[in-house]
Design an enzyme around this catalytic site. Structure first.
Site, PDB file in Angstrom:
ATOM      1  N   LYS A   1       0.818  -1.213   0.000  1.00 26.47           N
ATOM      2  CA  LYS A   1       0.000   0.000   0.000  1.00 26.47           C
ATOM      3  C   LYS A   1       0.844   1.253   0.000  1.00 26.47           C
ATOM      4  CE  LYS A   1      -4.233  -1.722   2.076  1.00 26.47           C
ATOM      5  NZ  LYS A   1      -4.907  -1.895   3.367  1.00 26.47           N
TER       6      LYS A   1
ATOM      7  N   LYS B   1      -5.550 -11.806  -9.204  1.00 26.06           N
ATOM      8  CA  LYS B   1      -6.844 -11.820  -8.514  1.00 26.06           C
ATOM      9  C   LYS B   1      -7.800 -10.764  -9.090  1.00 26.06           C
ATOM     10  CE  LYS B   1      -8.649 -12.011  -3.977  1.00 26.06           C
ATOM     11  NZ  LYS B   1      -8.603 -11.908  -2.564  1.00 26.06           N
TER      12      LYS B   1
ATOM     13  N   LYS C   1     -11.708  -5.049  -7.392  1.00 26.57           N
ATOM     14  CA  LYS C   1     -12.639  -3.990  -7.770  1.00 26.57           C
ATOM     15  C   LYS C   1     -11.923  -2.710  -8.173  1.00 26.57           C
ATOM     16  CE  LYS C   1     -13.571  -3.278  -2.867  1.00 26.57           C
ATOM     17  NZ  LYS C   1     -14.473  -3.482  -1.776  1.00 26.57           N
TER      18      LYS C   1
END
Ligand code: TRP
Length: 333
Positions: free
Chosen positions: A113, A196, A199
């Site tokens: 992140k 993966k 969204k």
């Protein structure tokens, strides 16, 4: 016998995908039979990324509606909004003081992140400690999560053990992780099935959202990567046939037909047949889910009632644990 406690959380960020549904919500729904389930919409976790007020507000109601549409039953389970139960942030502070800086710094999700994010705030860093508070407040037995959260759960166990050891008392239940069943955490991108489904993917052809209409679903599934095996071979093989396996996983999870049975039914069929079957079933499934979604989403009075009731029930449990913690530390509550 008293049912064991399941706790899990979902962040109210953006459009949910079929991956979120299969990976989390459909599993949550099934767990209600055997366990006492407590599900939390983690709006405080969402703040680690800057959120516009109205969008966050709507996302919370959207996710709550999707949970209800997926069959999470507020009469059997507790569903609530994280920020409505203040014990989460209270325990969070205390656990901050029992979490090891060096260990948190090594969390892989944190490292990813800070690499991707421009807004590197302290919340991003202490994110898993808030998760620890979420889970430990309810004396949770098992936490259903995807693979990406496994490291966080190990940290939660560490914090709980350290706390119990220091005070020589079993204040917290040590939770166990529960990985999703039927390959639920393996829903992959349609165009690159080794990655993966996410969204936040910029290429929307990689994902099926719960709000894609029939036309869009058809287009996206038609473009989904398969392979060039000749003759075509509809077999489940994650390593060598990731595209076909991904379609089989999606299909199996929305139809409840086992992967074995699907393989059997599609012997000697070609990829066109498989894709048509996926398209028809996905459209049917999502249309039904959306109908239920709008029933709840249009009824804000009902949603507010469910949120209030959920928070009140959650607080009853959270208070008991927090009181034990305050007392043993010496905060004289
Ligand atoms: N961090 C989780 C996610 O992004 C959501 C979450 C918040 C959660 N609190 C939790 C999951 C507690 C399990 C248990 O997926």
């Amino acid at each position: 016998m008293k049912k064991k406690i399941i706790f899990s959380g979902i962040q109210p960020t953006g459009l949910l995908t079929i991956g979120n549904y299969i990976g989390a919500l459909s599993q949550w729904e099934k767990l209600q039979k055997k366990y006492f389930c407590i599900y939390c919409i983690a709006d405080l976790h969402a703040l680690t990324i800057y959120q516009k007020k109205n969008i966050l507000n709507n996302n919370i109601l959207d996710v709550l509606s999707i949970c209800l549409a997926s069959g999470i039953d507020p009469k059997k389970s507790i569903i609530f909004i994280q920020s409505h139960v203040s014990q989460h942030t209270q325990l969070n502070w205390i656990l901050n003081c029992f979490a090891n800086f060096g260990v948190i710094k090594r969390m892989t999700q944190f490292k990813e992140k800070i690499y991707l994010n421009q807004n590197i705030n302290v919340g991003l860093f202490s994110y898993p400690i808030l998760m620890a508070a979420d889970i430990l407040l309810y004396q949770t037995y098992k936490v259903p999560v995807g693979k990406d959260q496994v490291q966080h759960i190990e940290l939660v166990k560490d914090i709980a053990r350290r706390f119990n050891n220091i005070y020589k008392k079993k204040i917290f239940t040590i939770p166990k992780k529960k990985l999703h069943e039927n390959y639920g955490s393996c829903i992959m991108s349609l165009l690159s099935p080794f990655k993966k489904m996410s969204k936040s993917d910029n290429n929307k052809n990689n994902i099926i959202t719960l709000f894609d209409n029939d036309f869009t679903i058809r287009k996206k599934i038609k473009h989904a990567i398969t392979d060039s095996d000749n003759p075509p071979n509809i077999k489940f093989d994650l390593k060598n046939k990731p595209g076909i396996s991904n379609l089989l996983i999606i299909l199996s999870n929305i139809t409840q037909i086992s992967i074995k049975e699907l393989e059997y039914n599609f012997q000697n069929k070609n990829y066109y047949d498989l894709k048509e079957f996926v398209i028809n079933n996905l459209c049917l499934f999502l249309n039904k889910l959306r109908k239920k979604f709008f029933f709840y989403r249009k009824n804000e009075i009902l949603l507010r009632k469910i949120m209030l009731n959920g928070a009140q029930k959650a607080e009853k449990y959270a208070k008991i644990t927090l009181k034990k913690v305050y007392n043993i530390i010496g905060l004289n509550m």
